[in-house]
Design a protein around this motif. Structure first.
Motif, PDB file in Angstrom:
ATOM      1  N   SER A 243       2.516  24.116 -42.083  1.00  0.00           N
ATOM      2  CA  SER A 243       2.857  25.219 -41.438  1.00  0.00           C
ATOM      3  C   SER A 243       2.044  25.246 -39.886  1.00  0.00           C
ATOM      4  N   THR A 244       2.095  26.385 -39.061  1.00  0.00           N
ATOM      5  CA  THR A 244       1.322  26.471 -37.924  1.00  0.00           C
ATOM      6  C   THR A 244       0.302  27.571 -38.045  1.00  0.00           C
ATOM      7  N   SER A 245       0.282  28.320 -39.263  1.00  0.00           N
ATOM      8  CA  SER A 245      -0.673  29.202 -39.692  1.00  0.00           C
ATOM      9  C   SER A 245      -1.287  29.067 -41.058  1.00  0.00           C
TER      10      SER A 245
ATOM     11  N   ARG B 254       8.513  26.911 -39.187  1.00  0.00           N
ATOM     12  CA  ARG B 254       7.368  26.242 -39.479  1.00  0.00           C
ATOM     13  C   ARG B 254       5.999  27.283 -39.505  1.00  0.00           C
ATOM     14  N   ASN B 255       6.215  28.620 -39.044  1.00  0.00           N
ATOM     15  CA  ASN B 255       5.223  29.526 -38.995  1.00  0.00           C
ATOM     16  C   ASN B 255       5.231  30.050 -40.312  1.00  0.00           C
TER      17      ASN B 255
ATOM     18  N   SER C 243       3.039  32.157 -43.360  1.00  0.00           N
ATOM     19  CA  SER C 243       1.736  32.304 -43.313  1.00  0.00           C
ATOM     20  C   SER C 243       1.574  33.503 -44.532  1.00  0.00           C
TER      21      SER C 243
ATOM     22  N   LYS D 213      -3.743  20.840 -35.921  1.00  0.00           N
ATOM     23  CA  LYS D 213      -2.838  20.793 -34.965  1.00  0.00           C
ATOM     24  C   LYS D 213      -2.166  19.472 -34.944  1.00  0.00           C
ATOM     25  N   LYS D 214      -2.666  18.404 -35.186  1.00  0.00           N
ATOM     26  CA  LYS D 214      -1.877  17.075 -35.450  1.00  0.00           C
ATOM     27  C   LYS D 214      -2.052  16.530 -36.869  1.00  0.00           C
TER      28      LYS D 214
END
Ligand code: EPZ
Length: 417
Positions: free
Chosen positions: A245-247, A10-11, A13, A286-287
């Protein structure tokens, strides 16, 4: 058959580059049949569909060289006005040779394109428009036989917005005697880029950016060199990968003005997007907020991004509705996403997506080009390992997608099947 093995990643970047647009290059390849001589196309990715179209043009008598990001098409000796079933059944866009062959040679025999996983894919609008221009059309043993000594300019009213019918009609009308007006014409960027290409060849088409196009028939068109526009659907697919993604992810070398509907929806889903020239940076939320999607002809939300956006909504904080009005059957990806523990219910052409906290890896099967891309996105965010089989679908429209996604941190590898 090849498959993708995808581990949870998920990360994502970094920067990811966009290639030339399949759906802009296919019609332009056919348009080269109109101008005797060698045309050069640049910014051309390596795609199965472009290889299929190159093969078809060679069957028709053109000399085609294709590789290293460029393509040359010499249509001086075009002589065989036939698009055979075995090629047309592989790729519906083969129908694009109908208009140019009719305009240049006065005759064309093109196999009826079959249906596909997203719908029956009729071509009635193409045929009605060509008949309005004076073509005689017969259907015999699954082939469209079209004849016309010289097409005559006419007014053409499309009952519904059709990218293919608009482009095919334009390519027939450029040599028609007199003026043609197309009403309710499609406005997709790929229609626009085809008009630019035809006008650069010497055609006289006006009305770009509206649904009414006017074509002044000419006697000659000339081969040219041209850069292909970036692929807005590939770019949109990568923006949605960034939203998952988270970034932050930066999508480079696209045309943001071709992506306004998606950009608006990604913002509604809670993403922050920075647009700098040909690059768009997506900062994921974030959400993820739930959004409702209704696909429409351009500039509405594109049907070709519906499956990919559905993946994002699978992880939203609430319920989303996705309705495809362009291809009502385009939901083959739903059953596969539910195998990945999504919670999607179908009723007619509307998907009701209840957001879940997490998808779980599984073996899934690609059914069509954009559904395959959606399954790759889902596999990247699912827990554990996801195996996507029949990925020849994805190679039709994405150039080395596993290399590009690995470049921003995805754990994805191709296994030769
Ligand atoms: C083009 O297909 C694209 N393909 C499709 O992308 C895209 O989904 C579609 O436009 C819509 O944007 C190429 O450009 C090669 P339409 P096209 O004619 O031209 C109906 C992908 O994933 N219709 O605009 O075939 C049709 O059934 C592909 O890259 C008729 O009824 O689409 C649909 O409901 C998938 N009669 C609607 O019009 C006709 O004669 C829009 O189709 C023609 C179309």
């Amino acid at each position: 058959m090849d498959k993708f093995i995808i581990e949870s990643s998920r990360n994502l970047s970094g920067d990811i580059n966009v290639s030339g647009a399949k759906n802009a290059i296919l019609p332009v390849m056919a348009a080269c049949l109109l101008a005797p001589g060698k045309s050069i196309l640049r910014n051309v990715p390596g795609l199965i569909d472009l290889k299929t179209m190159a093969h078809l043009l060679r069957v028709i008598g053109a000399r085609v060289e294709y590789g290293d990001g460029f393509m040359s098409i010499d249509s001086k000796d075009v002589c065989y006005p036939e698009a055979p079933y075995e090629l047309v059944s592989k790729m519906r866009a083969s129908i694009y040779v109908l208009g140019p062959l009719l305009a240049r040679l006065g005759t064309a025999k093109v196999s009826f394109p079959g249906g596909c996983a997203i719908g029956t894919r009729p071509v009635d609008l193409h045929l009605k428009a060509l008949e309005a221009l004076g073509a005689k059309i017969d259907i015999e043993q699954g082939y469209i036989n079209a004849q016309a000594k010289r097409l005559k300019g006419a007014d053409i009213h499309f009952e519904k917005s059709s990218v293919g019918a608009t482009i095919n009609t334009l390519m027939a009308a450029v040599y028609a005697k007199g003026t043609s007006r197309l009403f309710n014409a499609a406005m997709e960027p790929e229609v626009d880029s085809t008009i630019d290409f035809l006008n650069k060849m010497g055609a006289k088409i006006t009305g770009q950016g509206s649904t009414t196009l006017t074509v002044q028939g000419v006697d000659d068109l000339f081969p040219i060199q041209s850069d292909m526009i970036p692929d807005r659907i590939e770019a949109g697919t990568f923006l949605i990968a960034g939203a998952l993604s988270t970034s932050p992810v930066r999508v480079c070398g696209c045309k943001p003005e071709h992506l306004t509907a998606l950009i608006e929806k990604l913002r509604e889903a809670g993403c922050e997007l920075q647009i700098e020239g040909a690059n768009i940076t997506v900062n994921p939320p974030k959400k993820i907020k739930p959004c409702n999607i209704l696909t429409l002809p351009h500039p509405g939300f594109p049907t070709d991004l519906q499956a990919q956006f559905t993946v994002l909504m699978c992880l939203a904080n609430g319920v989303s509705l996705v309705e495809d009005t362009v291809f009502p059957d385009r939901f083959m990806h739903v059953a596969e996403l539910n195998r990945l523990q999504a919670d999607i219910k179908m009723e007619r052409n509307i998907a009701t997506i209840k957001g879940v906290n997490q998808l779980g890896g599984a073996e899934v099967m690609a059914t069509d080009l954009r559904a395959s891309a959606a399954l790759v996105l889902a596999g990247m965010v699912a827990e554990g390992t996801t195996v996507v089989s029949r990925i020849y679908h994805i190679d039709r429209g994405y150039d080395r997608i596993e290399e590009k996604l690995s470049g921003i941190g995805a754990k994805i590898r191709r296994e030769q099947g």
